[in-house]
Scaffold this motif. Structure first.
Motif, PDB file in Angstrom:
ATOM      1  N   THR A 141     -16.187  18.859  18.858  1.00  0.00           N
ATOM      2  CA  THR A 141     -15.277  18.408  19.911  1.00  0.00           C
ATOM      3  C   THR A 141     -14.074  19.337  20.034  1.00  0.00           C
ATOM      4  O   THR A 141     -13.647  19.683  21.139  1.00  0.00           O
ATOM      5  CB  THR A 141     -14.795  16.968  19.630  1.00  0.00           C
ATOM      6  OG1 THR A 141     -15.907  16.067  19.717  1.00  0.00           O
ATOM      7  CG2 THR A 141     -13.745  16.538  20.639  1.00  0.00           C
ATOM      8  N   SER A 142     -13.547  19.753  18.905  1.00  0.00           N
ATOM      9  CA  SER A 142     -12.404  20.671  18.917  1.00  0.00           C
ATOM     10  C   SER A 142     -12.759  21.981  19.617  1.00  0.00           C
ATOM     11  O   SER A 142     -11.946  22.541  20.372  1.00  0.00           O
ATOM     12  CB  SER A 142     -11.934  20.951  17.488  1.00  0.00           C
ATOM     13  OG  SER A 142     -11.403  19.783  16.893  1.00  0.00           O
ATOM     14  N   GLU A 143     -13.979  22.466  19.380  1.00  0.00           N
ATOM     15  CA  GLU A 143     -14.421  23.697  20.045  1.00  0.00           C
ATOM     16  C   GLU A 143     -14.539  23.488  21.552  1.00  0.00           C
ATOM     17  O   GLU A 143     -14.172  24.375  22.343  1.00  0.00           O
ATOM     18  CB  GLU A 143     -15.767  24.142  19.463  1.00  0.00           C
ATOM     19  CG  GLU A 143     -15.688  24.607  18.012  1.00  0.00           C
ATOM     20  CD  GLU A 143     -17.052  24.925  17.429  1.00  0.00           C
ATOM     21  OE1 GLU A 143     -18.047  24.809  18.177  1.00  0.00           O
ATOM     22  OE2 GLU A 143     -17.118  25.287  16.239  1.00  0.00           O
TER      23      GLU A 143
ATOM     24  N   ASP B 248      -3.689  20.645  23.973  1.00  0.00           N
ATOM     25  CA  ASP B 248      -3.269  21.092  22.637  1.00  0.00           C
ATOM     26  C   ASP B 248      -2.915  19.892  21.759  1.00  0.00           C
ATOM     27  O   ASP B 248      -3.280  19.857  20.563  1.00  0.00           O
ATOM     28  CB  ASP B 248      -2.059  22.024  22.748  1.00  0.00           C
ATOM     29  CG  ASP B 248      -2.431  23.392  23.300  1.00  0.00           C
ATOM     30  OD1 ASP B 248      -3.625  23.733  23.296  1.00  0.00           O
ATOM     31  OD2 ASP B 248      -1.512  24.107  23.764  1.00  0.00           O
ATOM     32  N   ASP B 249      -2.211  18.926  22.348  1.00  0.00           N
ATOM     33  CA  ASP B 249      -1.841  17.724  21.586  1.00  0.00           C
ATOM     34  C   ASP B 249      -3.073  16.905  21.209  1.00  0.00           C
ATOM     35  O   ASP B 249      -3.164  16.372  20.090  1.00  0.00           O
ATOM     36  CB  ASP B 249      -0.877  16.860  22.404  1.00  0.00           C
ATOM     37  CG  ASP B 249       0.498  17.495  22.546  1.00  0.00           C
ATOM     38  OD1 ASP B 249       0.817  18.405  21.754  1.00  0.00           O
ATOM     39  OD2 ASP B 249       1.246  17.096  23.463  1.00  0.00           O
ATOM     40  N   ILE B 250      -4.012  16.824  22.137  1.00  0.00           N
ATOM     41  CA  ILE B 250      -5.251  16.086  21.851  1.00  0.00           C
ATOM     42  C   ILE B 250      -6.039  16.802  20.748  1.00  0.00           C
ATOM     43  O   ILE B 250      -6.622  16.159  19.861  1.00  0.00           O
ATOM     44  CB  ILE B 250      -6.099  15.940  23.132  1.00  0.00           C
ATOM     45  CG1 ILE B 250      -5.415  14.965  24.109  1.00  0.00           C
ATOM     46  CG2 ILE B 250      -7.502  15.435  22.803  1.00  0.00           C
ATOM     47  CD1 ILE B 250      -6.064  14.885  25.478  1.00  0.00           C
ATOM     48  N   SER B 251      -6.054  18.123  20.794  1.00  0.00           N
ATOM     49  CA  SER B 251      -6.727  18.891  19.737  1.00  0.00           C
ATOM     50  C   SER B 251      -6.094  18.626  18.380  1.00  0.00           C
ATOM     51  O   SER B 251      -6.781  18.577  17.357  1.00  0.00           O
ATOM     52  CB  SER B 251      -6.665  20.388  20.073  1.00  0.00           C
ATOM     53  OG  SER B 251      -7.417  20.683  21.230  1.00  0.00           O
ATOM     54  N   SER B 252      -4.771  18.452  18.394  1.00  0.00           N
ATOM     55  CA  SER B 252      -4.076  18.136  17.131  1.00  0.00           C
ATOM     56  C   SER B 252      -4.517  16.790  16.581  1.00  0.00           C
ATOM     57  O   SER B 252      -4.642  16.617  15.358  1.00  0.00           O
ATOM     58  CB  SER B 252      -2.565  18.138  17.362  1.00  0.00           C
ATOM     59  OG  SER B 252      -2.095  19.437  17.670  1.00  0.00           O
ATOM     60  N   THR B 253      -4.770  15.824  17.473  1.00  0.00           N
ATOM     61  CA  THR B 253      -5.247  14.515  17.001  1.00  0.00           C
ATOM     62  C   THR B 253      -6.649  14.640  16.397  1.00  0.00           C
ATOM     63  O   THR B 253      -6.990  13.910  15.464  1.00  0.00           O
ATOM     64  CB  THR B 253      -5.271  13.468  18.139  1.00  0.00           C
ATOM     65  OG1 THR B 253      -6.242  13.824  19.127  1.00  0.00           O
ATOM     66  CG2 THR B 253      -3.903  13.336  18.796  1.00  0.00           C
ATOM     67  N   MET B 254      -7.438  15.579  16.935  1.00  0.00           N
ATOM     68  CA  MET B 254      -8.767  15.814  16.373  1.00  0.00           C
ATOM     69  C   MET B 254      -8.658  16.382  14.957  1.00  0.00           C
ATOM     70  O   MET B 254      -9.445  16.033  14.063  1.00  0.00           O
ATOM     71  CB  MET B 254      -9.559  16.787  17.252  1.00  0.00           C
ATOM     72  CG  MET B 254      -9.958  16.250  18.615  1.00  0.00           C
ATOM     73  SD  MET B 254     -10.989  14.767  18.510  1.00  0.00           S
ATOM     74  CE  MET B 254      -9.730  13.490  18.738  1.00  0.00           C
ATOM     75  N   ILE B 255      -7.673  17.249  14.765  1.00  0.00           N
ATOM     76  CA  ILE B 255      -7.453  17.812  13.426  1.00  0.00           C
ATOM     77  C   ILE B 255      -7.044  16.696  12.457  1.00  0.00           C
ATOM     78  O   ILE B 255      -7.527  16.634  11.321  1.00  0.00           O
ATOM     79  CB  ILE B 255      -6.371  18.914  13.484  1.00  0.00           C
ATOM     80  CG1 ILE B 255      -6.880  20.093  14.285  1.00  0.00           C
ATOM     81  CG2 ILE B 255      -5.975  19.344  12.075  1.00  0.00           C
ATOM     82  CD1 ILE B 255      -5.839  21.172  14.534  1.00  0.00           C
TER      83      ILE B 255
END
Length: 281
Positions: A215-217, A81-88
Motif C-alpha cells: 500500500t505504501s508503494e 504524505d500524511d496518509i503514508s506516515s499512518t501506514m508506517i
C-alpha cells in the motif's frame, strides 16, 4: 474664382478648429500614454491591439487556473504524505504485534491502536481544500467522501476527475479520487490487520505487514503522478508568463504613444494655433 472675405474667414476657422483638434489629440495622447484608443484613431492598429489584449486576458485566466491547480496538488500531496506516515505507524504496530511474546490480550490492545490509525486516516481522507473535499472526485461538497462505522470503511464520492484548462485545448486532471485511494488497499489493509489482531491470527498479521508495504508503494506512485502533473503546470506557467511578457511588449508598440514625438508635435501645433488666433491690426 473670386476670393471673398467670407471664404477667407471660413478657411481660417477650419484651420483653427483643425489645429485645436490636433492639440487636444496630442494632449490626450501625452496624458494617457496611448496613441491608439479607439477604432477611429487607427482601425488596423486598434484591431491588432484588441487581439493582443484578448490573448493576454485569456492567458491570465489560464495562469489563475494553474495557480488554483497547484494549490490543490500541493494539498493533495501533503495529505498523501500524511496518509503514508499512518501506514508506517500501522506497519510498526503490526511488526510489534507479530512478536511471539505477545498474547491475545496484547494483540487486542494493538488492534485498538490500529483502530485509531483507521480513524486518523479517515480524517485525512476527508480533508478539504478551500472548502471542497479533496478525495471525493467531483463530489466535492455535501457528504464526506469516507465514512467509518467501526467495522468497515465506505466511500461516498465518485471516480471522476477534476480538470483544469491551462492552455488552449489543453486540460489536466488535478485530483486523486477516493476510488484511487481504495485501489491501494489502504483501508482494507488496515481493517484486515485490525481483525487479525483481534483474532490473534499471527499468520494474517504477517500477511498484513506485506500488504501495508504494498500500500505504501501504491501511495508513493500516486504522489509521483501528482509530481509529474505539477511539473507540467510549472512548464506551462513559464510559457504563459513569457508569452504575456512578449504580448504586452507588442501591445505597447501598437498602441502606446511616442512621447517625445507627441510633445514635439504638440508644441508645433500650439505655436501654429497661437499664430492663427492672434488678433490682426
Amino acid at each position: 474664382m473670386r476670393i471673398t472675405q467670407s471664404i477667407i474667414m471660413r478657411s481660417l476657422l477650419q484651420n483653427v478648429n483643425s489645429s485645436k483638434e490636433n492639440i487636444n489629440k496630442h494632449q490626450t495622447a501625452i496624458a494617457t500614454g496611448k496613441e491608439v484608443r479607439n477604432s477611429s484613431s487607427n482601425p488596423v492598429r486598434f484591431a491588432r491591439a484588441s487581439r493582443f489584449r484578448k490573448t493576454i486576458s485569456r492567458n491570465e485566466q489560464y495562469l489563475k487556473n494553474i495557480n488554483d491547480a497547484k494549490g490543490w496538488l500541493d494539498t493533495t500531496t501533503s495529505l498523501l504524505d500524511d496518509i503514508s506516515s499512518t501506514m508506517i505507524d500501522a506497519k510498526e504496530i503490526a511488526i510489534q504485534a507479530a512478536d511471539e511474546s505477545n498474547n491475545a490480550e496484547d494483540r487486542r490492545m494493538f488492534a485498538d491502536k490500529i483502530d485509531s490509525v483507521i480513524n486518523d486516516t479517515i480524517n485525512l481522507a476527508n480533508s478539504t481544500y478551500l472548502g471542497k473535499y479533496v478525495f471525493g472526485g467531483t463530489n466535492t461538497l455535501g457528504d464526506k467522501p469516507f465514512s467509518y462505522d467501526g467495522v468497515t470503511v465506505t466511500y461516498n464520492g465518485n471516480s471522476q476527475n477534476i480538470d483544469r484548462r491551462i492552455a488552449e485545448n489543453y486540460n489536466v486532471s488535478i485530483n486523486i479520487t477516493g476510488s484511487q485511494l481504495e485501489d491501494t488497499n489502504l483501508f482494507s489493509s488496515l481493517v484486515d490487520l485490525r481483525d487479525a489482531l483481534n483474532s490473534n491470527d499471527t499468520t494474517s498479521i504477517q500477511s498484513s505487514i506485506e500488504n501495508l508495504s504494498s500500500t505504501s508503494e501504491e501511495l508513493f506512485s500516486l504522489t509521483s503522478a501528482l509530481g509529474s502533473v505539477k511539473n507540467q503546470l510549472t512548464m506551462t506557467e513559464k510559457r504563459l508568463d513569457t508569452a504575456n511578457m512578449n504580448l504586452s511588449s507588442y501591445l505597447s508598440q501598437t498602441e502606446d504613444v511616442d512621447l517625445s514625438k507627441a510633445i514635439t508635435e504638440y508644441n508645433a501645433e500650439a505655436v501654429s494655433y497661437t499664430h492663427l488666433t492672434l488678433p490682426t491690426n
